[in-house]
Write a protein that holds these residues in place. Structure first.
Motif, PDB file in Angstrom:
ATOM      1  N   TRP A  27       0.790  -1.229   0.000  1.00 50.50           N
ATOM      2  CA  TRP A  27       0.000   0.000   0.000  1.00 50.50           C
ATOM      3  C   TRP A  27       0.823   1.279   0.000  1.00 50.50           C
ATOM      4  O   TRP A  27       0.416   2.273  -0.593  1.00 50.50           O
ATOM      5  CB  TRP A  27      -0.955  -0.001   1.194  1.00 50.50           C
ATOM      6  N   THR A  28       1.976   1.244   0.652  1.00 45.91           N
ATOM      7  CA  THR A  28       2.795   2.461   0.696  1.00 45.91           C
ATOM      8  C   THR A  28       3.196   2.932  -0.703  1.00 45.91           C
ATOM      9  O   THR A  28       2.976   4.101  -1.049  1.00 45.91           O
ATOM     10  CB  THR A  28       4.035   2.258   1.580  1.00 45.91           C
ATOM     11  N   PRO A  29       3.748   2.059  -1.563  1.00 48.49           N
ATOM     12  CA  PRO A  29       4.089   2.531  -2.910  1.00 48.49           C
ATOM     13  C   PRO A  29       2.860   2.920  -3.728  1.00 48.49           C
ATOM     14  O   PRO A  29       2.921   3.830  -4.554  1.00 48.49           O
ATOM     15  CB  PRO A  29       4.827   1.341  -3.540  1.00 48.49           C
ATOM     16  N   TYR A  30       1.736   2.246  -3.487  1.00 48.21           N
ATOM     17  CA  TYR A  30       0.494   2.567  -4.192  1.00 48.21           C
ATOM     18  C   TYR A  30       0.037   3.982  -3.861  1.00 48.21           C
ATOM     19  O   TYR A  30      -0.246   4.791  -4.750  1.00 48.21           O
ATOM     20  CB  TYR A  30      -0.581   1.542  -3.812  1.00 48.21           C
ATOM     21  N   PHE A  31      -0.020   4.297  -2.569  1.00 47.27           N
ATOM     22  CA  PHE A  31      -0.546   5.600  -2.169  1.00 47.27           C
ATOM     23  C   PHE A  31       0.436   6.747  -2.410  1.00 47.27           C
ATOM     24  O   PHE A  31       0.041   7.917  -2.421  1.00 47.27           O
ATOM     25  CB  PHE A  31      -0.987   5.569  -0.703  1.00 47.27           C
ATOM     26  N   LYS A  32       1.687   6.409  -2.644  1.00 44.73           N
ATOM     27  CA  LYS A  32       2.642   7.455  -3.004  1.00 44.73           C
ATOM     28  C   LYS A  32       2.340   8.049  -4.377  1.00 44.73           C
ATOM     29  O   LYS A  32       2.873   9.096  -4.739  1.00 44.73           O
ATOM     30  CB  LYS A  32       4.070   6.904  -2.966  1.00 44.73           C
ATOM     31  N   ALA A  33       1.497   7.375  -5.139  1.00 41.08           N
ATOM     32  CA  ALA A  33       1.088   7.903  -6.444  1.00 41.08           C
ATOM     33  C   ALA A  33       0.388   9.245  -6.299  1.00 41.08           C
ATOM     34  O   ALA A  33       0.379  10.063  -7.223  1.00 41.08           O
ATOM     35  CB  ALA A  33       0.158   6.911  -7.140  1.00 41.08           C
ATOM     36  N   PHE A  34      -0.181   9.481  -5.124  1.00 40.21           N
ATOM     37  CA  PHE A  34      -0.913  10.717  -4.898  1.00 40.21           C
ATOM     38  C   PHE A  34      -0.015  11.837  -4.372  1.00 40.21           C
ATOM     39  O   PHE A  34      -0.478  12.923  -4.055  1.00 40.21           O
ATOM     40  CB  PHE A  34      -2.073  10.453  -3.929  1.00 40.21           C
ATOM     41  N   ASP A  35       1.285  11.545  -4.284  1.00 34.88           N
ATOM     42  CA  ASP A  35       2.282  12.541  -3.884  1.00 34.88           C
ATOM     43  C   ASP A  35       2.795  13.246  -5.141  1.00 34.88           C
ATOM     44  O   ASP A  35       3.124  12.603  -6.136  1.00 34.88           O
ATOM     45  CB  ASP A  35       3.429  11.830  -3.161  1.00 34.88           C
ATOM     46  N   SER A  36       2.883  14.555  -5.098  1.00 33.44           N
ATOM     47  CA  SER A  36       3.321  15.321  -6.271  1.00 33.44           C
ATOM     48  C   SER A  36       4.755  14.984  -6.675  1.00 33.44           C
ATOM     49  O   SER A  36       5.153  15.229  -7.822  1.00 33.44           O
ATOM     50  CB  SER A  36       3.204  16.821  -5.993  1.00 33.44           C
ATOM     51  N   ASN A  37       5.545  14.415  -5.751  1.00 30.71           N
ATOM     52  CA  ASN A  37       6.939  14.065  -6.045  1.00 30.71           C
ATOM     53  C   ASN A  37       7.100  12.598  -6.445  1.00 30.71           C
ATOM     54  O   ASN A  37       8.215  12.087  -6.522  1.00 30.71           O
ATOM     55  CB  ASN A  37       7.826  14.364  -4.829  1.00 30.71           C
ATOM     56  N   ASN A  38       5.999  11.923  -6.699  1.00 31.71           N
ATOM     57  CA  ASN A  38       6.045  10.502  -7.035  1.00 31.71           C
ATOM     58  C   ASN A  38       6.838  10.246  -8.319  1.00 31.71           C
ATOM     59  O   ASN A  38       6.683  10.951  -9.323  1.00 31.71           O
ATOM     60  CB  ASN A  38       4.612   9.976  -7.209  1.00 31.71           C
ATOM     61  N   THR A  39       7.700   9.202  -8.293  1.00 29.87           N
ATOM     62  CA  THR A  39       8.492   8.833  -9.469  1.00 29.87           C
ATOM     63  C   THR A  39       8.217   7.403  -9.928  1.00 29.87           C
ATOM     64  O   THR A  39       8.903   6.908 -10.817  1.00 29.87           O
ATOM     65  CB  THR A  39       9.999   8.987  -9.176  1.00 29.87           C
ATOM     66  N   HIS A  40       7.231   6.760  -9.315  1.00 30.47           N
ATOM     67  CA  HIS A  40       6.913   5.380  -9.662  1.00 30.47           C
ATOM     68  C   HIS A  40       6.397   5.317 -11.098  1.00 30.47           C
ATOM     69  O   HIS A  40       5.609   6.159 -11.521  1.00 30.47           O
ATOM     70  CB  HIS A  40       5.865   4.827  -8.701  1.00 30.47           C
ATOM     71  N   GLN A  41       6.820   4.296 -11.848  1.00 31.18           N
ATOM     72  CA  GLN A  41       6.439   4.194 -13.251  1.00 31.18           C
ATOM     73  C   GLN A  41       5.060   3.557 -13.452  1.00 31.18           C
ATOM     74  O   GLN A  41       4.382   3.848 -14.447  1.00 31.18           O
ATOM     75  CB  GLN A  41       7.491   3.385 -14.012  1.00 31.18           C
ATOM     76  N   ASP A  42       4.655   2.680 -12.543  1.00 33.18           N
ATOM     77  CA  ASP A  42       3.361   2.001 -12.665  1.00 33.18           C
ATOM     78  C   ASP A  42       2.289   2.634 -11.787  1.00 33.18           C
ATOM     79  O   ASP A  42       1.145   2.803 -12.209  1.00 33.18           O
ATOM     80  CB  ASP A  42       3.500   0.524 -12.307  1.00 33.18           C
ATOM     81  N   PHE A  43       2.661   2.951 -10.557  1.00 32.19           N
ATOM     82  CA  PHE A  43       1.697   3.554  -9.636  1.00 32.19           C
ATOM     83  C   PHE A  43       1.681   5.064  -9.829  1.00 32.19           C
ATOM     84  O   PHE A  43       2.336   5.820  -9.110  1.00 32.19           O
ATOM     85  CB  PHE A  43       2.046   3.195  -8.189  1.00 32.19           C
ATOM     86  N   THR A  44       0.942   5.483 -10.827  1.00 28.92           N
ATOM     87  CA  THR A  44       0.781   6.904 -11.119  1.00 28.92           C
ATOM     88  C   THR A  44      -0.672   7.280 -10.903  1.00 28.92           C
ATOM     89  O   THR A  44      -1.569   6.420 -10.916  1.00 28.92           O
ATOM     90  CB  THR A  44       1.180   7.223 -12.565  1.00 28.92           C
TER      91      THR A  44
END
Length: 236
Positions: free
Chosen positions: A209-226
């Motif tokens: 869940w942590t990487p998933y919800f980081k998608a809602f962070d403006s600084n997110n760099t995840h390639q799939d969880f956007t």
């Protein structure tokens, strides 16, 4: 990615099974014992659990018909993680999470009529050329069993409701929290208040869940969880 360490997962699974048995959660969870025996022969966290069964005798969540006092909740759950645990990519490459509910008048009823309900949690990677909003991970009501309903009810394929992926711990947590009345079933509150249970769930949340919800962070760099993949209704 320490949260995906197989040894830690096995330790959590062992404790989790003991917690379920000690608190008397109603169901057939023998698949977990089998997984515990097999996990040492694996190199990564992976499993295919097809026969996890929860039993609710009285105080069921059934709204209609009102005379149904027994439910069986069948969880079919597959999770396979990638051997390349890149922090910027979705760690799962195969995922199934299906909930099927069968409701009866009682556990010993001779009435042949069974009432069905089902939800499935899908993983949809191709977000191009879709006809409807399609979050990468989403819940959807319905399934094959729903084809058996009478002609007074309509089941639509939409909407698809965004929800983060779950492993077996988060799956149990979801079902216990949503289908068991915590005022009627004491084991629900007992588990939720147990420190060992809380820590297992927290580690599972960190895993998925942590990487998933980081998608809602403006600084997110995840390639799939956007944001556009996980919540395509959002307009930036």
């Amino acid at each position: 990615m320490d949260s995906w360490d197989l040894r830690n997962f096995r330790n959590d699974l062992s404790i989790f099974i003991e917690l379920i048995k000690r608190n008397g959660v109603t169901g057939d969870f023998s698949d977990l014992d089998t997984l515990l025996d097999e996990i040492n022969n694996k190199e990564l966290i992976e499993y295919n659990l097809e026969n996890i069964m929860f039993y609710i005798n009285k105080n069921t969540p059934v709204v209609k018909p009102l005379n149904l006092n027994y439910c069986e909740i069948h969880l079919n759950h597959m999770l396979m993680c990638s051997d390349n645990l890149d922090a910027e990519l979705d760690p799962l490459y195969r995922y199934v999470f299906d909930i099927s509910i069968s409701s009866f008048k009682s556990a010993t009823s001779t009435d042949d009529k069974i009432y069905f309900s089902s939800w499935h949690h899908d993983r949809h990677l191709n977000t191009e050329n879709v006809r409807y909003t399609h979050p990468t991970y989403h819940f959807q009501f319905g399934g094959k069993k729903m084809e058996l309903i009478d002609d007074k009810m309509g089941v639509l394929s939409c909407p698809r409701i965004p929800h983060p992926p779950m492993d077996i711990f988060l799956g149990f947590h979801f079902i216990l929290s949503n289908y068991y009345n915590n005022r009627k079933f004491s084991f629900v509150s007992a588990l939720l208040e147990d420190t060992a249970y809380q820590n297992i769930i927290k580690r599972a949340q960190k895993r998925l869940w942590t990487p998933y919800f980081k998608a809602f962070d403006s600084n997110n760099t995840h390639q799939d969880f956007t944001m556009s993949n996980l919540f395509p209704l959002y307009i930036n």
